[in-house]
Design a protein around this motif. Sequence first.
Motif, PDB file in Angstrom:
ATOM      1  N   THR A 159       0.808  -1.208   0.000  1.00  0.00           N
ATOM      2  CA  THR A 159       0.000   0.000   0.000  1.00  0.00           C
ATOM      3  C   THR A 159       0.842   1.259   0.000  1.00  0.00           C
ATOM      4  OG1 THR A 159      -0.104  -0.090   2.416  1.00  0.00           O
ATOM      5  CG2 THR A 159      -1.898  -1.121   1.208  1.00  0.00           C
ATOM      6  N   GLU A 160       2.161   1.103   0.059  1.00  0.00           N
ATOM      7  CA  GLU A 160       3.090   2.230   0.071  1.00  0.00           C
ATOM      8  C   GLU A 160       2.771   3.175   1.230  1.00  0.00           C
ATOM      9  OE1 GLU A 160       2.368   3.352  -4.015  1.00  0.00           O
ATOM     10  OE2 GLU A 160       4.370   2.687  -4.525  1.00  0.00           O
ATOM     11  N   LEU A 161       2.516   2.584   2.408  1.00  0.00           N
ATOM     12  CA  LEU A 161       2.227   3.345   3.612  1.00  0.00           C
ATOM     13  C   LEU A 161       3.339   3.141   4.626  1.00  0.00           C
ATOM     14  CD1 LEU A 161      -1.560   2.622   4.308  1.00  0.00           C
ATOM     15  CD2 LEU A 161      -0.570   4.581   3.149  1.00  0.00           C
ATOM     16  N   GLU A 162       3.549   4.175   5.411  1.00  0.00           N
ATOM     17  CA  GLU A 162       4.449   4.073   6.547  1.00  0.00           C
ATOM     18  C   GLU A 162       3.835   4.878   7.675  1.00  0.00           C
ATOM     19  OE1 GLU A 162       9.106   5.021   7.794  1.00  0.00           O
ATOM     20  OE2 GLU A 162       8.268   5.729   5.896  1.00  0.00           O
ATOM     21  N   VAL A 163       3.862   4.333   8.876  1.00  0.00           N
ATOM     22  CA  VAL A 163       3.337   5.047  10.030  1.00  0.00           C
ATOM     23  C   VAL A 163       4.482   5.349  10.985  1.00  0.00           C
ATOM     24  CG1 VAL A 163       1.652   5.026  11.913  1.00  0.00           C
ATOM     25  CG2 VAL A 163       1.126   3.878   9.758  1.00  0.00           C
ATOM     26  N   VAL A 164       4.628   6.622  11.306  1.00  0.00           N
ATOM     27  CA  VAL A 164       5.693   7.074  12.185  1.00  0.00           C
ATOM     28  C   VAL A 164       5.069   7.938  13.278  1.00  0.00           C
ATOM     29  CG1 VAL A 164       7.553   6.937  10.490  1.00  0.00           C
ATOM     30  CG2 VAL A 164       6.113   8.962  10.573  1.00  0.00           C
ATOM     31  N   ARG A 165       5.901   8.549  14.120  1.00  0.00           N
ATOM     32  CA  ARG A 165       5.371   9.378  15.199  1.00  0.00           C
ATOM     33  C   ARG A 165       6.078  10.719  15.247  1.00  0.00           C
ATOM     34  NH1 ARG A 165       4.182   5.536  20.513  1.00  0.00           N
ATOM     35  NH2 ARG A 165       2.198   4.713  19.732  1.00  0.00           N
ATOM     36  N   ASP A 166       5.312  11.749  15.675  1.00  0.00           N
ATOM     37  CA  ASP A 166       5.943  13.047  15.877  1.00  0.00           C
ATOM     38  C   ASP A 166       6.461  13.139  17.312  1.00  0.00           C
ATOM     39  OD1 ASP A 166       3.796  13.639  17.558  1.00  0.00           O
ATOM     40  OD2 ASP A 166       2.794  14.951  16.118  1.00  0.00           O
ATOM     41  N   TRP A 167       7.021  14.311  17.659  1.00  0.00           N
ATOM     42  CA  TRP A 167       7.617  14.470  18.992  1.00  0.00           C
ATOM     43  C   TRP A 167       6.596  14.337  20.103  1.00  0.00           C
ATOM     44  CZ3 TRP A 167      12.189  13.281  18.506  1.00  0.00           C
ATOM     45  CH2 TRP A 167      13.089  13.869  17.634  1.00  0.00           C
TER      46      TRP A 167
END
Length: 342
Positions: A14-22
Amino acid sequence: MSMGHYTNLTDPRTELEVVRDWNGVDQVVLRSPRGAYARVSLHGGQVLSWRNDRGEELLFTSSKCSATGILFHGSFTGLNTQFLDVQAIFKPPKATRGGIPICFPQFGNSGTLEQHGFARNRIWALDQEHPPLNQNDNNSKASVDLILKPSEDDLKCWPHGFEFRLRVSLTKDGNLSLVSRIRNVNGKPFSFSFGYHTYLSVSDISEVRIEGLETLDYLDNLSQRERFTEQGDAITFESEVDRVYVSSPNVIAVLDHEKKRTFVIRKEGLPDVVVWNPWEKKSKNIVDFGDEEYKQMLCVDAAAAERQITLKPGEEWTGKLELSEVPSTNCSGHLDQPGIII
């Protein structure tokens, strides 16, 4: 809401990536096969970044809010403490100044709720059900589905049951699309206003013009919403502008002469276009906005601002937006294209 298992998760299908902010809030990264990129925060369901296949950022974000958009991948080594000081001021529930905030259930301050409503200041969830849209989906898109339901506090200030589903997609050509579906799950009708508060990145506001709004009536928020008729062949900028163009066409264009590019804005279900630039004086009074940053931004919002939308129990409303970037050699052909492709 705990979503730690999504952090840094990449799904090549799906060409997705889940990351997090500060602040520990998840953000979903969408990538197209040709290199375009978009980033969506679960804080507000807000698109924070949209880049073309050359890596150029197409949305404006204030430098005073940029720290909240920094992503990490598991390591704090070498962290710049200056960023921590800045992000502490702008951590949730404050929306980021820039990108595409979602304005619901109120647009602007023409109601009893906080400016632009509460949806942009809430934490959304990934929509695991993601019911299909009416149109056929095509596999060339990277997309994410989010959902917002009212909290107990929301119901105290706006006592209406709703489900707000948002799909953000990036096409193989790098076009950015947002589809909002709001359903009344209440036992009585309710009304709301709405807007995609889109901050476009421009080279210099004095070098920009908007085509497609000629001869339209507009409500001037700088003159107590007095009604005027647009007289110019195109909209250009020499001072503060805050207008609601009513009964607008579904396709308009924003031409940036210096960058030789045109933003084509297509919309459905949203009758109005709001045009806003704070200019020099007002910029100095906006705490999360640089004194000179008005030169590099222009808000052109697909909205339902003049008249509210009313939903009976069980009814659903859909509002769509598609943004594309094309060379400015000839934009008239784009304005002739009917409908919207999402």
